[in-house]
Design an enzyme around this catalytic site. Structure first.
Site, PDB file in Angstrom:
ATOM      1  N   GLY A 147       0.834  -1.212   0.000  1.00  0.00           N
ATOM      2  CA  GLY A 147       0.000   0.000   0.000  1.00  0.00           C
ATOM      3  C   GLY A 147       0.865   1.258   0.000  1.00  0.00           C
ATOM      4  N   VAL A 196      16.888   8.434  -0.858  1.00  0.00           N
ATOM      5  CA  VAL A 196      17.739   7.311  -1.285  1.00  0.00           C
ATOM      6  C   VAL A 196      18.508   7.726  -2.544  1.00  0.00           C
ATOM      7  CG1 VAL A 196      17.751   4.950  -2.186  1.00  0.00           C
ATOM      8  CG2 VAL A 196      16.240   5.546  -0.268  1.00  0.00           C
ATOM      9  N   ARG A 238      19.143  10.746  -3.879  1.00  0.00           N
ATOM     10  CA  ARG A 238      20.095  11.866  -3.728  1.00  0.00           C
ATOM     11  C   ARG A 238      21.316  11.451  -2.897  1.00  0.00           C
ATOM     12  NH1 ARG A 238      17.156  16.992  -4.554  1.00  0.00           N
ATOM     13  NH2 ARG A 238      16.436  16.720  -6.700  1.00  0.00           N
ATOM     14  N   ARG A 284       0.499  -4.894  -5.597  1.00  0.00           N
ATOM     15  CA  ARG A 284       0.508  -6.127  -4.811  1.00  0.00           C
ATOM     16  C   ARG A 284       0.727  -7.236  -5.849  1.00  0.00           C
ATOM     17  NH1 ARG A 284      -0.915  -4.109   0.307  1.00  0.00           N
ATOM     18  NH2 ARG A 284      -2.698  -2.708   0.316  1.00  0.00           N
ATOM     19  N   ASP A 302       5.513  -5.113   5.924  1.00  0.00           N
ATOM     20  CA  ASP A 302       6.252  -6.349   6.215  1.00  0.00           C
ATOM     21  C   ASP A 302       6.144  -7.379   5.096  1.00  0.00           C
ATOM     22  OD1 ASP A 302       3.640  -6.977   6.788  1.00  0.00           O
ATOM     23  OD2 ASP A 302       4.151  -8.293   8.462  1.00  0.00           O
ATOM     24  N   SER A 324       6.402  -6.645   1.943  1.00  0.00           N
ATOM     25  CA  SER A 324       7.501  -6.224   1.060  1.00  0.00           C
ATOM     26  C   SER A 324       8.842  -6.670   1.640  1.00  0.00           C
ATOM     27  CB  SER A 324       7.491  -4.703   0.899  1.00  0.00           C
ATOM     28  OG  SER A 324       6.225  -4.288   0.424  1.00  0.00           O
ATOM     29  N   THR A 364       4.171   2.712   5.490  1.00  0.00           N
ATOM     30  CA  THR A 364       2.752   2.330   5.630  1.00  0.00           C
ATOM     31  C   THR A 364       2.078   3.297   6.594  1.00  0.00           C
ATOM     32  OG1 THR A 364       1.210   0.693   6.553  1.00  0.00           O
ATOM     33  CG2 THR A 364       3.465   0.556   7.334  1.00  0.00           C
ATOM     34  N   ASP A 383      -0.197   2.458   8.542  1.00  0.00           N
ATOM     35  CA  ASP A 383      -0.767   1.699   9.662  1.00  0.00           C
ATOM     36  C   ASP A 383       0.056   1.744  10.952  1.00  0.00           C
ATOM     37  OD1 ASP A 383      -2.775   0.942   7.901  1.00  0.00           O
ATOM     38  OD2 ASP A 383      -1.757  -0.918   7.335  1.00  0.00           O
ATOM     39  N   ASP A 404       2.257  -0.357  11.839  1.00  0.00           N
ATOM     40  CA  ASP A 404       2.150  -1.716  12.396  1.00  0.00           C
ATOM     41  C   ASP A 404       3.428  -2.532  12.204  1.00  0.00           C
ATOM     42  OD1 ASP A 404       2.017  -1.937   9.665  1.00  0.00           O
ATOM     43  OD2 ASP A 404       0.287  -3.282   9.627  1.00  0.00           O
ATOM     44  N   ARG A 422     -25.313  15.073  18.013  1.00  0.00           N
ATOM     45  CA  ARG A 422     -25.207  13.683  17.536  1.00  0.00           C
ATOM     46  C   ARG A 422     -23.938  13.007  18.050  1.00  0.00           C
ATOM     47  NH1 ARG A 422     -26.987  14.993  11.275  1.00  0.00           N
ATOM     48  NH2 ARG A 422     -29.189  14.535  11.586  1.00  0.00           N
ATOM     49  N   ARG A 455      -5.585  -1.355   9.258  1.00  0.00           N
ATOM     50  CA  ARG A 455      -5.613  -2.821   9.097  1.00  0.00           C
ATOM     51  C   ARG A 455      -5.833  -3.459  10.463  1.00  0.00           C
ATOM     52  NH1 ARG A 455      -3.614  -5.653   4.333  1.00  0.00           N
ATOM     53  NH2 ARG A 455      -2.517  -3.797   3.661  1.00  0.00           N
ATOM     54  N   ALA A 469     -11.644  12.431  21.503  1.00  0.00           N
ATOM     55  CA  ALA A 469     -12.740  11.455  21.367  1.00  0.00           C
ATOM     56  C   ALA A 469     -13.303  11.042  22.725  1.00  0.00           C
ATOM     57  CB  ALA A 469     -12.221  10.220  20.632  1.00  0.00           C
ATOM     58  N   GLU A 481     -10.567   0.207  12.096  1.00  0.00           N
ATOM     59  CA  GLU A 481     -11.232  -0.703  11.152  1.00  0.00           C
ATOM     60  C   GLU A 481     -11.025  -2.176  11.504  1.00  0.00           C
ATOM     61  OE1 GLU A 481      -9.696  -0.681   7.150  1.00  0.00           O
ATOM     62  OE2 GLU A 481      -7.613  -0.810   7.790  1.00  0.00           O
ATOM     63  N   ARG A 528     -24.430   8.555  14.000  1.00  0.00           N
ATOM     64  CA  ARG A 528     -24.097   8.522  12.575  1.00  0.00           C
ATOM     65  C   ARG A 528     -22.748   7.825  12.432  1.00  0.00           C
ATOM     66  NH1 ARG A 528     -28.526  10.111  12.767  1.00  0.00           N
ATOM     67  NH2 ARG A 528     -29.594  11.695  11.514  1.00  0.00           N
ATOM     68  N   ARG A 551      -4.925   7.724   2.941  1.00  0.00           N
ATOM     69  CA  ARG A 551      -3.687   7.270   2.295  1.00  0.00           C
ATOM     70  C   ARG A 551      -3.044   8.371   1.451  1.00  0.00           C
ATOM     71  NH1 ARG A 551      -4.165   1.438   1.108  1.00  0.00           N
ATOM     72  NH2 ARG A 551      -3.391   1.762  -0.983  1.00  0.00           N
TER      73      ARG A 551
HETATM   74  P1  ADP Z   1       2.980  -4.609   2.571  1.00  0.00           P
HETATM   75  O1  ADP Z   1       4.381  -4.557   2.078  1.00  0.00           O
HETATM   76  O2  ADP Z   1       2.358  -3.241   2.692  1.00  0.00           O
HETATM   77  O3  ADP Z   1       2.836  -5.450   3.817  1.00  0.00           O
HETATM   78  P2  ADP Z   1       1.871  -6.789   0.968  1.00  0.00           P
HETATM   79  O4  ADP Z   1       1.676  -7.725   2.117  1.00  0.00           O
HETATM   80  O5  ADP Z   1       0.822  -6.718  -0.079  1.00  0.00           O
HETATM   81  O6  ADP Z   1       2.083  -5.282   1.441  1.00  0.00           O
HETATM   82  O7  ADP Z   1       3.258  -7.192   0.281  1.00  0.00           O
HETATM   83  C1  ADP Z   1       3.756  -6.426  -0.810  1.00  0.00           C
HETATM   84  C2  ADP Z   1       4.395  -7.338  -1.807  1.00  0.00           C
HETATM   85  O8  ADP Z   1       5.555  -7.975  -1.241  1.00  0.00           O
HETATM   86  C3  ADP Z   1       3.547  -8.498  -2.290  1.00  0.00           C
HETATM   87  O9  ADP Z   1       2.567  -8.100  -3.241  1.00  0.00           O
HETATM   88  C4  ADP Z   1       4.596  -9.417  -2.888  1.00  0.00           C
HETATM   89  O10 ADP Z   1       5.015  -8.942  -4.158  1.00  0.00           O
HETATM   90  C5  ADP Z   1       5.747  -9.241  -1.887  1.00  0.00           C
HETATM   91  N1  ADP Z   1       5.703 -10.311  -0.886  1.00  0.00           N
HETATM   92  C6  ADP Z   1       4.828 -10.426   0.145  1.00  0.00           C
HETATM   93  N2  ADP Z   1       5.040 -11.570   0.835  1.00  0.00           N
HETATM   94  C7  ADP Z   1       6.089 -12.185   0.240  1.00  0.00           C
HETATM   95  C8  ADP Z   1       6.803 -13.423   0.486  1.00  0.00           C
HETATM   96  N3  ADP Z   1       6.455 -14.240   1.477  1.00  0.00           N
HETATM   97  N4  ADP Z   1       7.824 -13.723  -0.340  1.00  0.00           N
HETATM   98  C9  ADP Z   1       8.164 -12.907  -1.349  1.00  0.00           C
HETATM   99  N5  ADP Z   1       7.532 -11.749  -1.642  1.00  0.00           N
HETATM  100  C10 ADP Z   1       6.509 -11.384  -0.862  1.00  0.00           C
HETATM  101  O1  F6P Z   2      -1.997  -0.938   4.747  1.00  0.00           O
HETATM  102  C1  F6P Z   2      -2.548   0.299   4.383  1.00  0.00           C
HETATM  103  C2  F6P Z   2      -4.039   0.178   4.222  1.00  0.00           C
HETATM  104  O2  F6P Z   2      -4.549   1.437   3.800  1.00  0.00           O
HETATM  105  C3  F6P Z   2      -4.804  -0.303   5.458  1.00  0.00           C
HETATM  106  O3  F6P Z   2      -4.968   0.704   6.417  1.00  0.00           O
HETATM  107  C4  F6P Z   2      -6.082  -0.795   4.847  1.00  0.00           C
HETATM  108  O4  F6P Z   2      -6.689  -1.793   5.659  1.00  0.00           O
HETATM  109  C5  F6P Z   2      -5.628  -1.382   3.536  1.00  0.00           C
HETATM  110  O5  F6P Z   2      -4.357  -0.795   3.240  1.00  0.00           O
HETATM  111  C6  F6P Z   2      -6.539  -1.136   2.379  1.00  0.00           C
HETATM  112  O6  F6P Z   2      -6.044  -1.863   1.317  1.00  0.00           O
HETATM  113  P1  F6P Z   2      -6.469  -1.590  -0.198  1.00  0.00           P
HETATM  114  O7  F6P Z   2      -5.847  -0.272  -0.593  1.00  0.00           O
HETATM  115  O8  F6P Z   2      -5.888  -2.736  -0.933  1.00  0.00           O
HETATM  116  O9  F6P Z   2      -7.967  -1.507  -0.224  1.00  0.00           O
END
Ligand code: ADP
Ligand code: F6P
Length: 319
Positions: free
Chosen positions: A11, A23, A25, A72, A103, A105, A125, A127, A129, A162, A171, A186, A222, A243, A252
């Protein structure tokens, strides 16, 4: 090492461009050649790779999204596909890479390192996370975007007395909800990392209403449930004029905050230093305001620590 590649994957997040710029530069300053890889691992395998100059990254520091596009591409989990990526690295003479993403990636980056091409990961990201870093690139911007929306919702919530249930992204993580919730005043913050009870939320709203505070904002991560589902559960305990608002992908985008730009710049330059020292398979982070690196393998077995003291603070400050 003479040539490095850069990609963004998973994402997108505001500040990724600032990281790409840093990176590129830093590497050029150090006398390296730099190649941009479009569309993450998909572009690597397809050979969608181009030479970057210092000017290629002019005017990108302020822009959200990623100039290198993102994708992805689950096919990269297969060894045969990884080898096709390696063929492209050989074709372009790229010896090492910086991968900006989450993670997932990092798993791809570690595979490249295992094949002999050092890769360093930057946490990109919204998130927040990723383990072993206090902050990820994009988180601060997303929190501020959510906060801006919450402030606006407060105006209309007050005018009509409200209760707004505001669903934010993250995520499985509650960090955006926690930070935006505390900053937005909040009445309650509902996150996956802490148990909650809808009846207690309803009781709190009732006593606030009795004291004259007739509007409220509840920030919901979420990863817990959908806003309309939470609103429905809440309404079972009384009429709060509820609401539900889902902020969605607006979180994003947008120009990265100064904090995200500086974080991305620091991390990008540091990643180049690690590669120049012959290191790979490492994830960059920031802990207690110090740049750090940890083996990616360690991250896969760890969990990001959400700052739960903020949860208590949100509770203590709400009535
Ligand atoms: P994020 O990097 O935000 O966690 P994804 O989980 O979609 O997003 O992973 C991004 C990309 O990293 C994947 O679409 C894939 O190309 C690569 N990837 C993810 N898991 C693996 C894995 N176990 N081995 C190799 N490449 C991976
Ligand atoms: O990881 C970033 C994120 O925006 C999350 O917060 C959300 O759950 C997810 O990606 C949405 O994924 P997509 O853009 O594939 O709908």
């Amino acid at each position: 090492m003479k040539r490095i590649g850069i990609m963004t994957s998973g994402g997108d997040a505001p500040g990724m461009n600032a990281a790409v710029r840093a990176v590129a530069r830093k590497a050029i300053t150090e006398g390296l050649e730099v190649f941009g890889i479009n569309y993450g691992f998909a572009g690597l395998v397809a050979g969608d790779i181009f030479k970057m100059e210092a000017a290629t990254v002019s005017d990108v520091i302020s822009r959200g999204g990623t100039m290198l596009y993102s994708a992805r591409y689950p096919e990269f989990e297969q060894e045969a596909t990884q080898l096709k990526g390696i063929e492209q690295l050989n074709k372009f003479g790229i010896d090492a890479l910086v991968v900006i993403g989450g993670d997932g990636s990092y798993h791809g980056a570690l595979k490249l390192t295992e094949h002999g091409y050092n890769a360093v990961g930057l946490p990109g990201t919204i998130d927040n996370d990723i383990p072993y870093t206090d902050f990820t690139i994009g988180f601060d911007t997303a929190v501020n975007t959510a906060l801006d929306a919450i402030d606006k919702l407060r105006d209309t919530a007050a005018s009509h007395e409200r209760t707004f249930v505001v669903e934010v992204m993250g995520r499985g993580a509650g960090d955006i909800a926690l930070w935006a919730g505390v900053a937005g005043g909040a009445a309650d913050v509902i996150i996956p990392e802490h148990d909650f009870d809808v009846k207690s939320v309803a009781n709190k709203l009732k006593s606030s209403r009795e004291r004259g505070q007739k509007h409220a904002i509840i920030v919901l991560a979420e990863g817990v449930m959908h806003a309309d589902e939470f609103a429905k559960k809440l309404n079972a305990y009384g009429d709060f004029q509820t609401r539900a608002t889902v902020l969605g992908h607006v979180q994003r985008g947008g120009n990265p905050t100064a904090k995200d730009r500086v974080l991305a710049s620091k991390m990008g330059a540091y990643a180049v230093e690690l590669l120049m020292a012959g290191k790979g398979g490492l994830a960059v982070g920031i802990q207690n305001n110090q740049l750090v690196n940890h083996p990616m393998l360690d991250l896969f077995n760890a969990k990001h620590e959400t700052e739960l003291s903020l949860y208590k603070l949100a509770e203590d400050l709400s009535y």
